[in-house]
Design a protein around this motif. Structure first.
Motif, PDB file in Angstrom:
ATOM      1  N   LYS A 141       0.838  -1.200   0.000  1.00  0.00           N
ATOM      2  CA  LYS A 141       0.000   0.000   0.000  1.00  0.00           C
ATOM      3  C   LYS A 141       0.872   1.249   0.000  1.00  0.00           C
ATOM      4  CE  LYS A 141      -4.330   1.341   2.096  1.00  0.00           C
ATOM      5  NZ  LYS A 141      -5.253   1.137   3.189  1.00  0.00           N
ATOM      6  N   GLN A 142       1.967   1.212   0.826  1.00  0.00           N
ATOM      7  CA  GLN A 142       2.875   2.367   0.882  1.00  0.00           C
ATOM      8  C   GLN A 142       3.538   2.579  -0.470  1.00  0.00           C
ATOM      9  OE1 GLN A 142       5.980   2.066   3.809  1.00  0.00           O
ATOM     10  NE2 GLN A 142       6.836   4.060   3.317  1.00  0.00           N
ATOM     11  N   LYS A 143       3.937   1.449  -1.087  1.00  0.00           N
ATOM     12  CA  LYS A 143       4.587   1.550  -2.392  1.00  0.00           C
ATOM     13  C   LYS A 143       3.609   2.138  -3.411  1.00  0.00           C
ATOM     14  CE  LYS A 143       7.350  -1.117  -5.618  1.00  0.00           C
ATOM     15  NZ  LYS A 143       7.856  -2.408  -6.003  1.00  0.00           N
ATOM     16  N   SER A 144       2.366   1.625  -3.325  1.00  0.00           N
ATOM     17  CA  SER A 144       1.339   2.151  -4.234  1.00  0.00           C
ATOM     18  C   SER A 144       1.102   3.631  -3.966  1.00  0.00           C
ATOM     19  CB  SER A 144       0.057   1.345  -4.061  1.00  0.00           C
ATOM     20  OG  SER A 144      -1.016   1.933  -4.761  1.00  0.00           O
ATOM     21  N   THR A 145       1.053   3.987  -2.679  1.00  0.00           N
ATOM     22  CA  THR A 145       0.840   5.391  -2.307  1.00  0.00           C
ATOM     23  C   THR A 145       2.009   6.239  -2.768  1.00  0.00           C
ATOM     24  OG1 THR A 145      -0.404   4.667  -0.358  1.00  0.00           O
ATOM     25  CG2 THR A 145       0.374   6.912  -0.350  1.00  0.00           C
ATOM     26  N   GLU A 146       3.236   5.704  -2.616  1.00  0.00           N
ATOM     27  CA  GLU A 146       4.422   6.453  -3.057  1.00  0.00           C
ATOM     28  C   GLU A 146       4.390   6.660  -4.576  1.00  0.00           C
ATOM     29  OE1 GLU A 146       7.821   4.300  -1.580  1.00  0.00           O
ATOM     30  OE2 GLU A 146       7.598   5.099   0.457  1.00  0.00           O
ATOM     31  N   GLU A 147       3.956   5.573  -5.277  1.00  0.00           N
ATOM     32  CA  GLU A 147       3.867   5.695  -6.749  1.00  0.00           C
ATOM     33  C   GLU A 147       2.824   6.745  -7.128  1.00  0.00           C
ATOM     34  OE1 GLU A 147       3.117   1.731  -8.154  1.00  0.00           O
ATOM     35  OE2 GLU A 147       5.184   1.078  -7.816  1.00  0.00           O
ATOM     36  N   LYS A 148       1.664   6.704  -6.424  1.00  0.00           N
ATOM     37  CA  LYS A 148       0.624   7.703  -6.698  1.00  0.00           C
ATOM     38  C   LYS A 148       1.136   9.087  -6.339  1.00  0.00           C
ATOM     39  CE  LYS A 148      -3.423   4.742  -6.029  1.00  0.00           C
ATOM     40  NZ  LYS A 148      -4.562   4.421  -5.177  1.00  0.00           N
ATOM     41  N   ASN A 149       1.840   9.181  -5.238  1.00  0.00           N
ATOM     42  CA  ASN A 149       2.407  10.461  -4.804  1.00  0.00           C
ATOM     43  C   ASN A 149       3.388  10.978  -5.842  1.00  0.00           C
ATOM     44  OD1 ASN A 149       2.702  12.593  -3.071  1.00  0.00           O
ATOM     45  ND2 ASN A 149       4.118  11.552  -1.680  1.00  0.00           N
ATOM     46  N   GLN A 150       4.238  10.080  -6.335  1.00  0.00           N
ATOM     47  CA  GLN A 150       5.213  10.455  -7.375  1.00  0.00           C
ATOM     48  C   GLN A 150       4.487  10.946  -8.618  1.00  0.00           C
ATOM     49  OE1 GLN A 150       8.558  10.482  -7.130  1.00  0.00           O
ATOM     50  NE2 GLN A 150       8.751  11.238  -9.188  1.00  0.00           N
ATOM     51  N   LEU A 151       3.443  10.212  -8.962  1.00  0.00           N
ATOM     52  CA  LEU A 151       2.649  10.605 -10.132  1.00  0.00           C
ATOM     53  C   LEU A 151       2.031  11.981  -9.912  1.00  0.00           C
ATOM     54  CD1 LEU A 151       1.611   9.710 -12.932  1.00  0.00           C
ATOM     55  CD2 LEU A 151      -0.356   8.722 -11.756  1.00  0.00           C
ATOM     56  N   LEU A 152       1.494  12.177  -8.670  1.00  0.00           N
ATOM     57  CA  LEU A 152       0.877  13.480  -8.359  1.00  0.00           C
ATOM     58  C   LEU A 152       1.919  14.593  -8.382  1.00  0.00           C
ATOM     59  CD1 LEU A 152      -1.659  12.615  -5.522  1.00  0.00           C
ATOM     60  CD2 LEU A 152      -2.190  13.402  -7.836  1.00  0.00           C
ATOM     61  N   GLU A 153       3.115  14.305  -7.876  1.00  0.00           N
ATOM     62  CA  GLU A 153       4.175  15.313  -7.893  1.00  0.00           C
ATOM     63  C   GLU A 153       4.563  15.659  -9.331  1.00  0.00           C
ATOM     64  OE1 GLU A 153       7.509  14.149  -5.434  1.00  0.00           O
ATOM     65  OE2 GLU A 153       6.326  14.253  -3.600  1.00  0.00           O
ATOM     66  N   GLU A 154       4.664  14.596 -10.132  1.00  0.00           N
ATOM     67  CA  GLU A 154       4.984  14.843 -11.546  1.00  0.00           C
ATOM     68  C   GLU A 154       3.888  15.687 -12.212  1.00  0.00           C
ATOM     69  OE1 GLU A 154       5.675  11.022 -13.380  1.00  0.00           O
ATOM     70  OE2 GLU A 154       7.504  10.678 -12.217  1.00  0.00           O
ATOM     71  N   GLN A 155       2.625  15.354 -11.870  1.00  0.00           N
ATOM     72  CA  GLN A 155       1.501  16.132 -12.435  1.00  0.00           C
ATOM     73  C   GLN A 155       1.543  17.563 -11.913  1.00  0.00           C
ATOM     74  OE1 GLN A 155      -2.026  13.925 -11.421  1.00  0.00           O
ATOM     75  NE2 GLN A 155      -1.786  12.491 -13.131  1.00  0.00           N
ATOM     76  N   ALA A 156       1.865  17.734 -10.595  1.00  0.00           N
ATOM     77  CA  ALA A 156       1.933  19.074 -10.020  1.00  0.00           C
ATOM     78  C   ALA A 156       3.056  19.846 -10.694  1.00  0.00           C
ATOM     79  CB  ALA A 156       2.155  18.993  -8.513  1.00  0.00           C
ATOM     80  N   SER A 157       4.178  19.182 -10.955  1.00  0.00           N
ATOM     81  CA  SER A 157       5.298  19.860 -11.613  1.00  0.00           C
ATOM     82  C   SER A 157       4.923  20.237 -13.032  1.00  0.00           C
ATOM     83  CB  SER A 157       6.506  18.914 -11.596  1.00  0.00           C
ATOM     84  OG  SER A 157       7.585  19.478 -12.274  1.00  0.00           O
TER      85      SER A 157
END
Length: 172
Positions: A141-157
């Motif tokens: 779940k953490q890995k999935s959350t980190e991946e989603k977070n990374q995706l969100l950061e990339e989208q935010a950037s």
């Protein structure tokens, strides 16, 4: 020795009686005085020997009796010592048996405790497996959350870059 002395005494008495009878017979046949005196002397000597043998026999009997008493006393002393030693050994045996019984009870208690500990360890292992599964799920779940977070950061950037490009164009 006592029997030998008695036999010697009996033999001497028989000889004396025989010699006395012979002396009487000879006297009745008018034995010469010299021969009579010799027989009397011989009889006295034999009587002295017989008395000496009887005294020796009596002394030997007393000595044998004293020796028997000493031997019996020694045997009684040895028997008493053996009885005391046996009692000591029996006491030691009872003490050892009591210690062994106590030790056996302790070992039984330890065995019961070990059985309980084995059950606790088994329960803990099962619980740990559950925790390991839960931890794996949490890690996924953490890995999935980190991946989603990374995706969100990339989208935010990407949005920031887009806003950065849009904002100067809209201001101008």
């Amino acid at each position: 020795q006592l029997l030998e002395a008695k036999a010697s005494l009996s033999l001497a008495q028989t000889r004396h009686a025989l010699q006395l009878q012979q002396a009487k017979t000879q006297m009745s046949n008018m034995v010469p005085k010299k021969q009579f005196e010799q027989l009397q002397n011989s009889l006295r000597e034999e009587q002295c020997k017989a008395q000496q043998l009887q005294e020796n026999l009596h002394q030997q009997a007393e000595q044998t009796c004293r020796q028997l008493v000493r031997t019996q006393e020694e045997h009684e002393r040895l028997l008493q010592a053996a009885v005391e030693q046996t009692e000591g050994l029996e006491h030691n045996l009872r003490s050892a048996e009591a210690v062994l019984a106590e030790r056996a009870a302790q070992l039984k208690d330890t065995q019961v405790q070990l059985s309980r500990n084995k059950l606790l360890i088994k329960d803990l292992r099962e619980e740990n497996r559950g925790f390991a599964v839960a931890l794996q799920a949490a890690e996924l779940k953490q890995k999935s959350t980190e991946e989603k977070n990374q995706l969100l950061e990339e989208q935010a950037s990407a949005l920031k870059q887009l806003i950065g490009k849009i904002t100067p164009a809209s201001l101008s």
